[in-house]
Design a protein around this motif. Structure first.
Motif, PDB file in Angstrom:
ATOM      1  N   LEU B 283       0.876  -1.173   0.000  1.00  0.00           N
ATOM      2  CA  LEU B 283       0.000   0.000   0.000  1.00  0.00           C
ATOM      3  C   LEU B 283       0.912   1.222   0.000  1.00  0.00           C
ATOM      4  O   LEU B 283       1.749   1.373   0.908  1.00  0.00           O
ATOM      5  CB  LEU B 283      -0.896   0.010   1.249  1.00  0.00           C
ATOM      6  N   GLN B 285       1.663   5.542  -0.779  1.00  0.00           N
ATOM      7  CA  GLN B 285       1.047   6.871  -0.718  1.00  0.00           C
ATOM      8  C   GLN B 285       1.938   7.876  -1.428  1.00  0.00           C
ATOM      9  O   GLN B 285       3.167   7.828  -1.291  1.00  0.00           O
ATOM     10  CB  GLN B 285       0.863   7.294   0.744  1.00  0.00           C
ATOM     11  N   VAL B 297      -3.087   0.411  -3.791  1.00  0.00           N
ATOM     12  CA  VAL B 297      -2.595  -0.919  -3.426  1.00  0.00           C
ATOM     13  C   VAL B 297      -2.022  -1.568  -4.671  1.00  0.00           C
ATOM     14  O   VAL B 297      -2.623  -1.525  -5.747  1.00  0.00           O
ATOM     15  CB  VAL B 297      -3.724  -1.776  -2.789  1.00  0.00           C
ATOM     16  N   CYS B 319      -3.100  -3.201   3.441  1.00  0.00           N
ATOM     17  CA  CYS B 319      -3.356  -3.827   2.143  1.00  0.00           C
ATOM     18  C   CYS B 319      -4.669  -4.591   2.163  1.00  0.00           C
ATOM     19  O   CYS B 319      -5.439  -4.555   1.194  1.00  0.00           O
ATOM     20  CB  CYS B 319      -2.215  -4.782   1.790  1.00  0.00           C
ATOM     21  N   ALA B 322      -7.510  -2.333   1.845  1.00  0.00           N
ATOM     22  CA  ALA B 322      -7.556  -1.751   0.501  1.00  0.00           C
ATOM     23  C   ALA B 322      -8.166  -2.733  -0.502  1.00  0.00           C
ATOM     24  O   ALA B 322      -9.048  -2.366  -1.286  1.00  0.00           O
ATOM     25  CB  ALA B 322      -6.146  -1.356   0.060  1.00  0.00           C
TER      26      ALA B 322
END
Lengths: 116, 340
Positions: B283, B285, B297, B319, B322
């Protein structure tokens, strides 16, 4: 214990009770079709299953308040039906009803369905 | 009798003398006799149908519903026939203020000679070919219609063809200020004789270049873009996304590059990682100025081994959460029996 769940690429199926909603039987067994690739998630054996769409143009709202695509239902009537795709391995589905829907992804301000 | 640009057909305006002898049914029936038509009837409550004498909108609607469809019709106001499953044809020669035929599933042709202020024929799957002369002061909206070939002398301020996935031919008789062909994936070229004087919206169209004669301002999901953005997306980089300060412009740039290539270019901060049937998943950002961060993800397909990225809401931190979100499920409910 959640009902059995299957992921076939971007298509999800989960065992379900026979739906009480009005359904329209589809004249094919293609669960999802990739417009760009021409590939499709489909049942290999004709006559092993029936595919249904909800009887009306029903859409729902997800938790973020976005409209999501209406579901389909698959009824496997043979002992097994095989879910196939050009790129993904086969999945054997036992007899029963399944709710069918597609993976989604987030975009700021909306959620869109993924079509591979 | 006079001839207009009507796709080779000759349209007869009803003669006054004939009208006086045979009032309502003297309007010649449309040539498409193969279509099922109601039997001719006399409409005692309706005025004579003439091109030069306008009928009220509700009278026009009833006239078209009962048939036969006259060849020429003048309506004194807006003609709204939305959702009319009985509507298969319209008069070849039509004058009205507004023509609305949205969601008419069996309508297969527009008038070949139309004058109106606005025309809307959205979601009309049987409408596959448009020809003739359409003179519309404001807007023509054909969004999500079945149109495949638009080869008409069409003049309007705005022509919208968004979501016409089968559109392949857009002829040269086009003269509009604004054209929207977003989502017209099968449309690969515009005719060099087309006149588009202000903007061209082309997000998701099949256009790969424009004739030099077309110099309209390009738009992508409403955002002004240049030709490189529209026609050479492979030259765009993830760092251009990061360096774009305007949030709306950054979003369309990210959409154009694609999430996978963007993350390959710029990396990202790994918030979480674990394993599933396809192997390791992450995951990640990427923060943006003046906008919510991008959280995605990264997973591997257990069948193909290919890596792909899916953007998820920015509040997600694992994860599992997500991937469950992409399935529309709560993390505890996402336990697939088989993945392929």
């Amino acid at each position: 214990m959640p009902a059995p769940l299957y992921r076939h690429g971007d298509v999800l199926l989960q065992a379900a009770q026979p739906p009480s909603l009005p359904l329209r039987q589809q004249p094919h067994l293609t669960l999802a079709y990739g417009e760009v690739t021409g590939h499709s998630h489909r049942i290999a054996e004709a006559g092993a299953a029936q595919l249904y769409a909800l009887g009306s143009q029903r859409t729902g709202d997800d938790v973020a308040g976005n409209t999501v695509a209406a579901d389909q239902y698959l009824h496997v009537t043979a002992p097994h039906a095989t879910l196939t795709h050009e790129e993904h391995g086969p999945i054997r589905l036992p007899t029963g009803w399944y709710r069918v829907w597609q993976q989604r992804e987030y975009t700021p301000g909306s959620v869109r369905t993924v079509l591979d | 009798m006079f001839r207009v640009q009507s796709g080779g057909r000759v349209i007869a305006r009803p003669q006054k003398a004939e009208r006086e002898q045979e009032p309502q049914i003297s309007a010649p029936a449309k040539a498409s006799a193969a279509l099922p038509q109601p039997l001719p009837v006399r409409y005692s409550s309706l005025p004579p149908v003439v091109a030069s004498q306008a009928v009220l909108p509700e009278e026009a609607r009833e006239l078209l519903r009962r048939g036969p469809v006259p060849a020429a019709l003048t309506v004194s106001g807006p003609l709204n026939l939305s959702g009319a499953a009985w509507l298969r044809a319209l008069p070849d020669w039509l004058r009205c203020t507004v023509l609305t035929v949205d969601d008419c599933p069996n309508l297969s042709a527009l008038p070949t000679d139309l004058h109106a202020e606005r025309l809307s024929a959205r979601r009309t799957p049987a409408l596959q070919e448009i020809e003739g002369r359409l003179s519309v002061r404001d807007s023509v909206n054909l969004n999500s219609s079945g149109v495949r070939v638009l080869n008409a002398d069409l003049r309007a301020t705005r022509l919208s063809l968004a979501g016409c996935r089968d559109l392949r031919v857009l002829g040269g008789g086009l003269s509009v200020a604004h054209l929207d062909v977003s989502g017209c994936a099968a449309l690969t070229a515009l005719h060099p004789d087309s006149h588009i004087t202000q903007t061209l919206e082309l997000a998701g169209s099949g256009l790969t270049a424009l004739p030099p004669s077309i110099r309209a301002g390009l738009r992508w999901s409403g955002v002004p873009v240049d030709a490189r953005f529209a026609f050479a997306p492979e030259t765009l980089t993830g760092h251009e996304v990061l360096n774009t300060r305007n949030a709306q412009r950054r979003r369309v740039l990210l959409d154009r590059i694609g999430l996978d290539r963007f993350l390959q270019d710029v990396g990202g901060l790994i918030l979480h990682r674990d394993r599933d049937a396809g192997g390791e998943r992450q995951l990640v950002q990427v923060p943006f100025d003046n906008d919510e961060p991008l959280v995605a993800v990264l997973v591997r397909c257990p069948s193909t081994g290919g890596r792909y990225a899916l953007r998820v809401p920015p509040h997600i931190r694992t994860c599992a959460a997500a991937v469950a979100w992409t399935a529309g499920l709560e993390p505890g409910d996402y336990q697939p029996l088989r993945e392929a």
